[in-house]
Design a protein around this motif. Structure first.
Motif, short mmCIF file in Angstrom:
data_model
loop_
_atom_site.label_atom_id
_atom_site.label_comp_id
_atom_site.label_asym_id
_atom_site.label_seq_id
_atom_site.Cartn_x
_atom_site.Cartn_y
_atom_site.Cartn_z
N TRP A 1 80.48 -61.36 66.85
CA TRP A 1 80.32 -60.76 65.53
C TRP A 1 79.94 -59.27 65.58
O TRP A 1 79.42 -58.71 64.61
N SER B 1 68.21 -55.12 72.04
CA SER B 1 69.07 -56.25 71.65
C SER B 1 68.55 -56.82 70.33
O SER B 1 67.46 -56.46 69.88
N GLY B 2 69.32 -57.75 69.79
CA GLY B 2 68.91 -58.36 68.53
C GLY B 2 67.62 -59.16 68.68
O GLY B 2 66.70 -59.04 67.86
N SER B 3 67.55 -59.97 69.72
CA SER B 3 66.35 -60.81 69.89
C SER B 3 65.10 -59.94 70.01
O SER B 3 64.05 -60.27 69.44
N VAL C 1 63.97 -58.69 66.75
CA VAL C 1 63.21 -59.73 66.03
C VAL C 1 61.78 -59.81 66.57
O VAL C 1 60.81 -59.87 65.80
N TYR D 1 68.38 -69.10 62.69
CA TYR D 1 68.48 -68.70 64.10
C TYR D 1 68.17 -67.21 64.18
O TYR D 1 68.77 -66.41 63.46
N HIS D 2 67.24 -66.86 65.08
CA HIS D 2 66.85 -65.45 65.16
C HIS D 2 66.88 -64.90 66.58
O HIS D 2 66.35 -63.82 66.83
N GLY D 3 67.44 -65.65 67.52
CA GLY D 3 67.54 -65.12 68.88
C GLY D 3 67.00 -66.09 69.90
O GLY D 3 66.51 -67.18 69.57
N GLU E 1 67.64 -64.98 57.49
CA GLU E 1 68.95 -64.33 57.63
C GLU E 1 69.53 -64.29 56.21
O GLU E 1 69.90 -65.32 55.66
N ASP F 1 66.47 -60.55 58.65
CA ASP F 1 67.19 -60.43 59.92
C ASP F 1 68.67 -60.23 59.59
O ASP F 1 69.39 -61.19 59.33
N ILE G 1 70.85 -58.94 61.60
CA ILE G 1 71.55 -58.71 62.87
C ILE G 1 73.00 -59.18 62.78
O ILE G 1 73.91 -58.51 63.27
N ALA G 2 73.22 -60.31 62.12
CA ALA G 2 74.59 -60.81 61.97
C ALA G 2 75.22 -60.32 60.67
O ALA G 2 76.42 -60.06 60.61
N LYS H 1 73.89 -56.19 66.99
CA LYS H 1 75.31 -56.54 66.98
C LYS H 1 76.22 -55.36 66.57
O LYS H 1 76.50 -54.50 67.38
C1 LIG Z 1 70.68 -63.54 62.93
C2 LIG Z 1 70.53 -63.25 64.39
N1 LIG Z 1 69.36 -62.77 64.85
C3 LIG Z 1 69.20 -62.47 66.16
C4 LIG Z 1 70.20 -62.66 67.07
C5 LIG Z 1 69.98 -62.33 68.53
O1 LIG Z 1 70.66 -61.18 68.89
P1 LIG Z 1 70.98 -60.89 70.42
O2 LIG Z 1 71.96 -61.91 70.87
O3 LIG Z 1 71.53 -59.49 70.42
O4 LIG Z 1 69.68 -60.98 71.15
C6 LIG Z 1 71.43 -63.18 66.63
C7 LIG Z 1 72.52 -63.42 67.59
O5 LIG Z 1 73.45 -64.17 67.36
C8 LIG Z 1 71.59 -63.47 65.26
O6 LIG Z 1 72.74 -63.99 64.79
#
Ligand SMILES: Cc1ncc(COP(=O)(O)O)c(C=O)c1O
Length: 418
Positions: A53, A109-111, A114, A143-145, A203, A237, A239-240, A266
């Motif tokens: 994504w 990174s996304g995680s 968060v 889901y947040h990572g 999300e 969040d 990220i997506a 992302k």
């Molecule tokens: C809503 C959301 N938050 C956090 C993440 C984690 O991001 P990353 O994979 O860059 O650590 C994702 C990854 O799919 C996500 O969809």
């Protein structure tokens, strides 16, 4: 015959989300271009999921490539402690302008974005003399990572992290409310526990990896209102969902809300590099801004604000300004709605739903991912179903013909194989 680097390397690599013993062989990618992934054996796949994504402008967009090459010649990386650089500060200003949030903290990174958001919320309340506000409220199917803090606010029962539910901090997990009664209950829960709750994390509009579930802007706005009513920080969040995936630059805009804290990742770099960002409102930032050194945010990843990643992110924002991305997403939404509709009549299909450039076919039961993947590949598309979900999240520059190829593949594979 596989080349030697493949066979040798496969004996040493550990792949994501895979039972290494039974995983089907990974495909060898030679290069990417536009909406296509070129394999070493000469086959080409139309990419239906934009590299998890992220590749919102397609791959190898010349403007992103040029900006990264220019940055590479100057400085691929420099630490961000005590030093700053133009790319990061320009990017911070641009993100602040487009989100309405004043301060930007970069990570890798996304995680991690968060993790920073959670830490920011916890320390905000500590600095305010309320250290007992140290729990979060999150949502089922969220889901947040993959890191520990991010796992703690993801769905503990249904998510891929359920094995860790007793190893992470216990948070408040509730269904996304819908309907008056559910909101009354949600309100009462927050009323009862606001003394423990640092933040609500969500999300916005689309829960992604937890099942591609949608909720309305009204629901989102009401969750925000109730969180604020009880003095609880609202963490979005994105990220997506960020960078136009749901049809607006950020999903929160559809609900007319500005969160206290927002996570980005992302598509922040157009999918070209890894970069995360945690944005905070003026009020949150002011909770840290005083003469006490202990009130500083104690975080600083080695590769935060990587100049190459910032160059890609600035280039990606240029593209959102110069090219008609929001119109393209609206067009994809219309086309996906029409093109995926026939799936609704298929046996075993439970639901078909589309939002922005996200098209979802939900099955009545979990699909056999191992069986379906080769069938998609045979049809020239790259689609990775999970659980009971077969979905597409294409790059925004995808042509109508490519979209038709993707959606026909979904229809035909589900008709024949699921
Ligand atoms: C809503 C959301 N938050 C956090 C993440 C984690 O991001 P990353 O994979 O860059 O650590 C994702 C990854 O799919 C996500 O969809």
């Amino acid at each position: 015959m596989n080349p030697d680097w493949y066979d040798e390397g496969m004996a040493h690599i550990w792949l994501p989300y895979s039972q290494m013993k039974t995983a089907i062989p990974s495909l060898r990618v030679a290069s990417t271009l536009g909406c296509r992934i070129r394999l070493e054996d000469g086959r080409e796949l139309v990419d239906g999921i934009s590299s998890w994504w992220s590749a919102c402008h397609g791959y190898n967009h010349p403007h992103i490539m040029e900006c990264m090459q220019a940055q590479l010649a100057r400085m691929p990386h420099v630490m961000f402690g005590g030093l700053v650089h133009e790319g990061a500060l320009r990017l911070a200003s641009r993100l602040a302008r487009s989100t309405g949030l004043e301060r930007v903290f970069f990570s890798d990174s996304g995680s991690v974005a968060v993790e920073v958001a959670l830490k920011m919320a916890l320390q905000y309340w500590r600095n305010a003399g309320k250290p007992h506000k140290d729990r979060f409220l999150c949502f089922s199917h969220g889901y947040h990572g993959d890191t520990l803090g991010a796992m703690s606010v993801s769905d503990p029962e249904k998510s891929m992290h359920k094995a860790f539910k007793n190893a992470v901090i216990k948070q408040f997990v509730v269904d996304i409310p819908s309907g008056e009664y559910a909101f009354e209950e949600f309100d009462s829960l927050l009323e009862a526990h606001h003394g423990e709750l640092a933040g609500v994390i969500i999300e916005p509009l689309v829960q992604g990896a937890g099942g591609m579930k949608f909720h309305s802007p009204d629901v989102l706005a009401e969750i925000y209102r109730i969180a604020h009513k009880h003095g609880i920080l609202f963490i979005a969040d994105e990220i997506a969902t960020g960078f136009a995936r749901t049809g607006t630059m950020f999903a929160c805009q559809q609900a007319g809300i500005t969160p206290d804290i927002m996570c980005l990742g992302k598509a922040l770099t157009g999918g070209a590099m890894t970069l995360g960002a945690t944005l905070a409102s003026k009020a949150v930032f002011e909770g840290f801004y005083d003469d006490n050194p202990e009130h500083a945010l104690m975080h600083g990843p080695t590769f935060m604000a990587n100049p190459l990643a910032c160059a890609a992110a600035n280039a990606s924002l240029d593209l959102f300004e110069r090219e008609p991305r929001l119109a393209q997403v609206a067009d994809i939404e219309t086309k996906l709605t029409v093109m995926l509709e026939p799936c609704r009549a298929l046996q075993h299909v439970k639901d078909v739903r589309v939002m922005g450039a996200i098209g979802v076919v939900q099955m009545q039961a979990e699909v056999d991912v191992h069986a379906l993947r080769p069938q998609f590949i045979e049809r020239g598309v790259w689609i990775r179903p999970f659980g009971d979900i077969v979905y597409v999240m294409p790059p925004f520059v995808m042509t109508t013909d490519e979209l038709a190829l993707l959606t026909k593949a979904v229809y035909n594979v589900l008709k024949d194989g699921a």
